[in-house]
Structure formats: structure tokens, C-alpha cells
Design an enzyme around this catalytic site. Structure first.
Site, PDB file in Angstrom:
ATOM      1  CG  ASN A  45      -2.268   0.183   0.897  1.00 33.53           C
ATOM      2  OD1 ASN A  45      -2.783  -0.491   0.022  1.00 33.53           O
ATOM      3  ND2 ASN A  45      -2.842   1.156   1.516  1.00 33.53           N
ATOM      4  CB  ALA A  46       4.373   1.730   1.059  1.00 31.39           C
ATOM      5  CD  GLN A  85      -1.427  -4.531  -1.547  1.00 34.28           C
ATOM      6  OE1 GLN A  85      -1.484  -5.217  -2.534  1.00 34.28           O
ATOM      7  NE2 GLN A  85      -0.894  -4.985  -0.406  1.00 34.28           N
ATOM      8  CG  HIS A  90      -8.227   9.210   2.604  1.00 31.37           C
ATOM      9  ND1 HIS A  90      -8.811  10.189   1.830  1.00 31.37           N
ATOM     10  CD2 HIS A  90      -6.923   9.527   2.704  1.00 31.37           C
ATOM     11  CE1 HIS A  90      -7.872  11.061   1.474  1.00 31.37           C
ATOM     12  NE2 HIS A  90      -6.711  10.688   2.003  1.00 31.37           N
ATOM     13  CD  GLU A 104      -4.861  14.627   5.091  1.00 30.60           C
ATOM     14  OE1 GLU A 104      -5.256  13.445   5.133  1.00 30.60           O
ATOM     15  OE2 GLU A 104      -4.220  15.140   5.996  1.00 30.60           O
ATOM     16  NE  ARG A 138      -9.169  16.891   1.977  1.00 28.02           N
ATOM     17  CZ  ARG A 138      -8.955  16.105   3.019  1.00 28.02           C
ATOM     18  NH1 ARG A 138      -9.243  16.501   4.234  1.00 28.02           N
ATOM     19  NH2 ARG A 138      -8.433  14.905   2.856  1.00 28.02           N
ATOM     20  NE  ARG A 182      -5.578  11.077   5.979  1.00 27.78           N
ATOM     21  CZ  ARG A 182      -4.574  10.363   5.507  1.00 27.78           C
ATOM     22  NH1 ARG A 182      -4.290   9.176   6.014  1.00 27.78           N
ATOM     23  NH2 ARG A 182      -3.842  10.842   4.525  1.00 27.78           N
ATOM     24  CE  LYS A 214      -1.442  10.665  -7.049  1.00 22.35           C
ATOM     25  NZ  LYS A 214      -0.728   9.485  -7.423  1.00 22.35           N
ATOM     26  CG  HIS A 228      -6.569   5.709   3.871  1.00 19.08           C
ATOM     27  ND1 HIS A 228      -6.143   5.377   2.606  1.00 19.08           N
ATOM     28  CD2 HIS A 228      -5.640   6.545   4.374  1.00 19.08           C
ATOM     29  CE1 HIS A 228      -4.994   6.000   2.356  1.00 19.08           C
ATOM     30  NE2 HIS A 228      -4.663   6.705   3.412  1.00 19.08           N
ATOM     31  CG  HIS A 229      -3.598   3.707   8.431  1.00 17.31           C
ATOM     32  ND1 HIS A 229      -2.414   3.556   7.738  1.00 17.31           N
ATOM     33  CD2 HIS A 229      -3.303   3.492   9.733  1.00 17.31           C
ATOM     34  CE1 HIS A 229      -1.441   3.283   8.584  1.00 17.31           C
ATOM     35  NE2 HIS A 229      -1.945   3.236   9.812  1.00 17.31           N
ATOM     36  CD  GLU A 276      -2.136   0.130   7.196  1.00 13.38           C
ATOM     37  OE1 GLU A 276      -1.524   0.286   6.122  1.00 13.38           O
ATOM     38  OE2 GLU A 276      -3.375   0.196   7.283  1.00 13.38           O
ATOM     39  NE  ARG A 287      -1.756   6.371   8.400  1.00 18.81           N
ATOM     40  CZ  ARG A 287      -1.766   7.106   7.285  1.00 18.81           C
ATOM     41  NH1 ARG A 287      -1.072   8.226   7.200  1.00 18.81           N
ATOM     42  NH2 ARG A 287      -2.487   6.729   6.246  1.00 18.81           N
ATOM     43  N   GLY A 307       0.424  11.724   6.177  1.00 24.45           N
ATOM     44  CA  GLY A 307       1.864  11.973   6.118  1.00 24.45           C
ATOM     45  C   GLY A 307       2.660  11.235   7.188  1.00 24.45           C
TER      46      GLY A 307
HETATM   47  P1  ADP Z   1       3.656  -0.852   5.195  1.00 23.14           P
HETATM   48  O1  ADP Z   1       3.080   0.446   4.745  1.00 23.14           O
HETATM   49  O2  ADP Z   1       3.488  -1.091   6.660  1.00 23.14           O
HETATM   50  O3  ADP Z   1       5.011  -1.114   4.695  1.00 23.14           O
HETATM   51  P2  ADP Z   1       2.274  -2.151   3.002  1.00 23.14           P
HETATM   52  O4  ADP Z   1       0.819  -2.374   2.936  1.00 23.14           O
HETATM   53  O5  ADP Z   1       2.856  -1.083   2.160  1.00 23.14           O
HETATM   54  O6  ADP Z   1       2.668  -1.946   4.549  1.00 23.14           O
HETATM   55  O7  ADP Z   1       3.053  -3.485   2.621  1.00 23.14           O
HETATM   56  C1  ADP Z   1       2.769  -4.731   3.200  1.00 23.14           C
HETATM   57  C2  ADP Z   1       3.044  -5.818   2.175  1.00 23.14           C
HETATM   58  O8  ADP Z   1       3.031  -7.088   2.820  1.00 23.14           O
HETATM   59  C3  ADP Z   1       2.003  -5.874   1.070  1.00 23.14           C
HETATM   60  O9  ADP Z   1       2.647  -5.815  -0.174  1.00 23.14           O
HETATM   61  C4  ADP Z   1       1.298  -7.220   1.310  1.00 23.14           C
HETATM   62  O10 ADP Z   1       0.868  -7.826   0.110  1.00 23.14           O
HETATM   63  C5  ADP Z   1       2.402  -8.039   1.973  1.00 23.14           C
HETATM   64  N1  ADP Z   1       1.937  -9.152   2.799  1.00 23.14           N
HETATM   65  C6  ADP Z   1       0.870  -9.164   3.630  1.00 23.14           C
HETATM   66  N2  ADP Z   1       0.745 -10.346   4.246  1.00 23.14           N
HETATM   67  C7  ADP Z   1       1.776 -11.132   3.814  1.00 23.14           C
HETATM   68  C8  ADP Z   1       2.196 -12.473   4.074  1.00 23.14           C
HETATM   69  N3  ADP Z   1       1.543 -13.260   4.937  1.00 23.14           N
HETATM   70  N4  ADP Z   1       3.305 -12.943   3.421  1.00 23.14           N
HETATM   71  C9  ADP Z   1       3.973 -12.146   2.543  1.00 23.14           C
HETATM   72  N5  ADP Z   1       3.607 -10.875   2.260  1.00 23.14           N
HETATM   73  C10 ADP Z   1       2.532 -10.363   2.871  1.00 23.14           C
END
Ligand code: ADP
Length: 449
Positions: A42-43, A216, A243, A256, A259, A280, A309, A382-383, A412, A422, A425
Site C-alpha cells: 500500500n506504501a 491494494q 480516508h 489530502e 486540500r 481524517r 498529482k 484507508h488505514h 501498519e 493517524r 503523512g
Molecule cells: P507498510 O506500509 O506497513 O510497509 P504495506 O501495505 O505497504 O505496509 O506493505 C505490506 C506488504 O506485505 C504488502 O505488499 C502485502 O501484500 C504483503 N503481505 C501481507 N501479508 C503477507 C504475508 N503473509 N506474506 C507475505 N507478504 C505479505
């Protein structure tokens, strides 16, 4: 052997990549796994910015800020339910994390405002492009340069421990290889949140049943089950953030920063109804209170030009525009006469330097240049603020508040950093700072084991 390392990192978002690069740079042999076919989690979708205080980038723009002020804003935004020692780590390391990324090639020179912040401290690439995609690209390039072993389509299933309870590795399931064991002294869980899993979300917060999400597909929370099976305690799972601004058309998350850079929120009756850059939780509640449970982000060409953006959203076809506010009203169903009055009133407030109507703390620009735009928006999940309980070294703890030896968590998937809500940012800041820390501490731990 290929499957024996010092540190396994689970998840390829910002926390996972920061952890992997940092563990490597502290001498560890690392494998990073990701269950999805693509990296970035999600990052990669994060658009707003990376909060940090007292940075060189702020100083170059004469922005006055302090770690104390970021600490206070973060606690207030989280309704004081945050773990103070984690917020201390987040804020005092924020500049260091910006410098760390910058040294690896990141451009975080644009600094803007996000909700709940008392200073401009949201760092993003020059021109205002999405910060998450940029940060992930920089981290990925650095992981490749270091020859870190990255395995996609590989899911973390179960933490393996010895009979003393020390972590000894991870059972994984690869798409082609099936189940196998990666031996390691330390495992870092960086599996993100569960906003995309509405079943899990609505069990914890029934108000959010059926809500769309910005996340995602991998944001399902199965990493929390892996942690729980290994004895991890959970914290604050019930705090789930909507969000405020997903476009009703297309479900695109509108950052955000739109805004923050000057857009206002208008209801169908053509009136402003809230301080647009409040936190939020408050902005989402205010939008849901309007007729039709949605509202419109209204702005002009000066705002559009300030944030690249926005042209992406226009390209996606979710942003009606017109050369007058009355015409914009006709296109969108907003009362055009009231809208014209509301924008004139807002412009007079900008001129006076004070929002006497809703107390909005930043009034960056009047809305009177070129075309006008309106995006219809509604909140989406969202979070997820809650997750595994960690200490200030990113070590995961059990219900007795003892550290589980060799198990680390960052990003997260953890709870406590953001309390009940949260700030925009603070996610990128969180994942980079705690990811780095988890990587370093796991590498040092593995040397002793
Ligand atoms: P953060 O923002 O905390 O780095 P993200 O959502 O950006 O978190 O990234 C977490 C990633 O971990 C995602 O790409 C997700 O698909 C992956 N993920 C979640 N569960 C598992 C799992 N059991 N094994 C491998 N990858 C995983």
C-alpha cells in the site's frame, strides 16, 4: 544454503524494504518475501507526503517547525491514545529518516501541509508527485544494488521457534515451490494493514460494513494471524480510519494534499461545512453528514498547478471542470449561486488571513484563477491503526509484555504509533523509521544468536 539467512522480512511495502536494506547494511544476510506478484504494498499508493520535523528541506524554505510540535500534533490527532514512547521514536527520528532516503537518492524537497499539522512538514518529490511510489522505487533500486534476495508470490505462513521460544525461521508458501522453511535467527513482520478486508474491518467496527477501501488487494491482515499464532499481543485493532476523499466516480483516492494546497469542501447546497484540513476522522464524519453522504472538492487552476498529482486525477476522468462556478454547479448538481457566494466568501477570508467560519489554519491561495474543478468525494476505509504490540526497538511483545526473541514488527501491521487516528503523512514516516529500526535491531540480534 539458499534458504538459510540471518533475517527474513515479510512484506514488500515501505516498512519491509526499509527493514531489508537496513538489516543488510548492518551486516545481515536477508531474504524479503511478498505474497503478491508485485512489490510495494500500500506504501506505493501513498500520495500525500512524509512527515518530518526540523529537516534541511524545511529550513531551505524557511519553515519553522520542531520535533515537539510534530509530537504534539501526532498525539492530538491520535486522541492521546498513542503510545508516547513510540511517538517519541517516530518524531525524533523523522529527520534522520528523510536524510537516510535522501542519501539513497530520494527527492523529498517539496514540503506541504496535511491535516492536523501545525506546520508544513509533509515531504514529497519536487512538483508534488506521489511520495509512496517514489520512496518504494528508491528502496527497491537500493535493494537490487545490494543484491538482496527478493521473492514475490511467496506468503509467510508460520513463525518457527525452538523449544526455548526463540525464533528460528519462517514457514512460507511459494507459488511454484509450495511450502518450505526459511531458516533465520530473526523475522521482521512488515505485512501492512487490513483495510481491504471488509469482513475483518466490519467485525471490529460495524459502522464500516460495506465501505469501499483505498487499499491494494494484499491488505487483508493475514500477517496479524501469523503474529498471533506466534504469541504476539494486539493493540488498538478497533481503530480503523476512513480516508475522507475517495472520488465517488472510479473510487480513486484523492490525496489530502489537494486540500492542503488550497481546495475547499462544498456540499450539494453549495456551502462550506468544515475546516478542510482537520483530521481524517473529523473530515470523514462531516462529509457523511451532508446530503447524499458525499461532498465536492472545489479548486481552481492555481491549486491544480501547485500539485502535479491533480493532472493524474483529471486524466482519469473524475474531475468535472468549467470556466465559471455557475457552470460547474450545473455540471455537478451543486447549487451554483450558493457556490459562487461560498467561493467569494472564502476568498475574502484568504485575504484577511483568518478563517472566521471554520477555523482552517492554512489559507494558501484564493480560488480565482482560470478554470474551476469539482471532485465528488466520499470516505473509504484507508488505514488500520491497530496491530501487533511493539516496544520502542520494534520488538514484538506477547500478552505478558515480554519480547518474543527474534520477532520484530514495523509499519501498519503494528499498533500504538498512531493511537485512534493517524495523521496524513505519518504513515511513510512510520514505515521508514520503524522499518530501519527493525532491520538494524534484527541484524544485531542475529549476530548474537
Ligand atoms: P507498510 O506500509 O506497513 O510497509 P504495506 O501495505 O505497504 O505496509 O506493505 C505490506 C506488504 O506485505 C504488502 O505488499 C502485502 O501484500 C504483503 N503481505 C501481507 N501479508 C503477507 C504475508 N503473509 N506474506 C507475505 N507478504 C505479505
Amino acid at each position: 544454503p539458499r534458504d538459510t539467512v540471518d533475517v527474513v522480512v515479510v512484506g514488500s511495502g515501505g516498512a519491509g524494504f526499509s527493514a531489508a536494506v537496513s538489516a543488510h547494511d548492518h551486516g545481515a544476510k536477508v531474504i524479503l518475501i511478498e505474497k503478491e506478484p508485485v512489490i510495494g504494498g500500500n506504501a506505493k499508493l501513498a500520495a500525500g507526503g512524509m512527515n518530518a520535523a526540523w529537516t534541511d528541506q524545511q529550513k531551505a524554505k524557511d519553515i519553522k517547525d520542531s520535533v515537539e510540535s510534530m509530537y504534539k500534533d501526532t498525539m492530538k490527532g491520535g486522541r492521546d491514545l498513542n503510545e508516547p514512547e513510540l511517538v517519541e521514536v517516530l518524531t525524533s527520528h523523522s529527520k534522520g529518516s528523510v536524510d537516510w532516503l535522501t542519501a539513497m537518492g530520494a527527492d523529498l524537497n517539496d514540503v506541504g501541509r496535511m491535516g492536523g499539522a501545525s506546520a508544513n512538514r509533509s515531504h514529497r518529490p519536487t512538483g508534488g508527485a506521489g511520495v509512496g511510489a517514489h520512496v518504494i522505487q528508491v528502496l527497491y533500486d537500493n535493494a537490487v544494488k545490494r543484491d538482496i534476495d527478493m521473492r514475490m508470490n511467496t506468503r509467510g505462513i508460520e513463525i518457527i521457534k525452538d523449544d526455548k521460544g526463540n525464533v528460528k525461521g519462517l514457514l512460507v508458501k511459494g507459488m511454484y515451490k509450495g511450502y518450505y522453511w526459511i531458516k533465520a535467527d530473526a523475522v521482521i513482520l512488515a505485512t501492512g494493514g487490513f483495510a481491504k478486508n471488509n469482513e475483518r474491518v466490519s467485525k471490529l467496527d460495524p459502522k464500516l460494513k460495506g465501505f469501499i477501501s483505498t487499499n491494494q488487494p494484499g491488505a487483508t491482515g493475514d500477517g496479524l494471524d501469523v503474529a498471533a499464532n506466534a504469541g504476539a499481543a494486539m493493540k488498538d485493532l478497533e481503530y480503523i480510519q476512513a480516508h475522507p476523499t475517495l472520488s465517488v466516480k472510479g473510487g480513486v483516492m484523492v490525496t489530502e494534499a489537494v486540500r492542503g494546497n488550497g481546495a475547499i469542501l462544498i456540499n450539494r447546497e453549495g456551502k462550506r461545512f468544515v475546516n478542510e484540513i482537520t483530521t481524517r476522522d473529523k473530515a470523514s464524519a462531516a462529509i457523511l453528514n451532508q446530503t447524499g453522504k458525499s461532498a465536492f472538492l472545489v479548486f481552481d487552476d492555481s491549486v491544480r498547478k501547485s500539485l502535479s498529482k491533480i493532472d493524474k486525477y483529471i486524466g482519469l476522468g473524475v474531475v468535472p471542470s468549467a470556466d465559471s462556478l455557475v457552470k460547474l454547479g450545473e455540471m455537478t448538481g451543486i447549487d451554483g449561486k450558493n457556490l459562487t457566494e461560498a467561493v467569494a466568501r472564502y476568498n475574502s477570508l484568504v485575504k484577511s488571513g483568518k478563517d472566521a467560519d471554520f477555523g482552517r489554519p492554512n489559507l494558501p491561495r484564493a480560488l480565482n484563477e482560470g478554470n474551476y474543478y469539482a471532485i465528488e468525494v466520499t470516505p473509504g476505509v484507508h488505514h488500520t491503526m491497530g496491530g501487533v504490540k511493539i516496544d520502542s526497538k520494534a520488538e514484538i511483545m506477547n500478552a505478558k509484555k515480554q519480547v518474543i526473541p527474534g520477532l520484530y514488527g514495523a509499519g501498519e501491521v503494528t499498533g500504538g504509533v498512531h493511537g485512534a487516528n493517524r495523521l496524513g503523512g505519518n504513515a511513510i514516516s512510520d514505515i521508514v523509521t520503524f522499518g530501519r529500526m527493525a532491520g538494524e535491531n534484527a541484524a544485531e540480534y542475529s549476530k548474537k544468536n
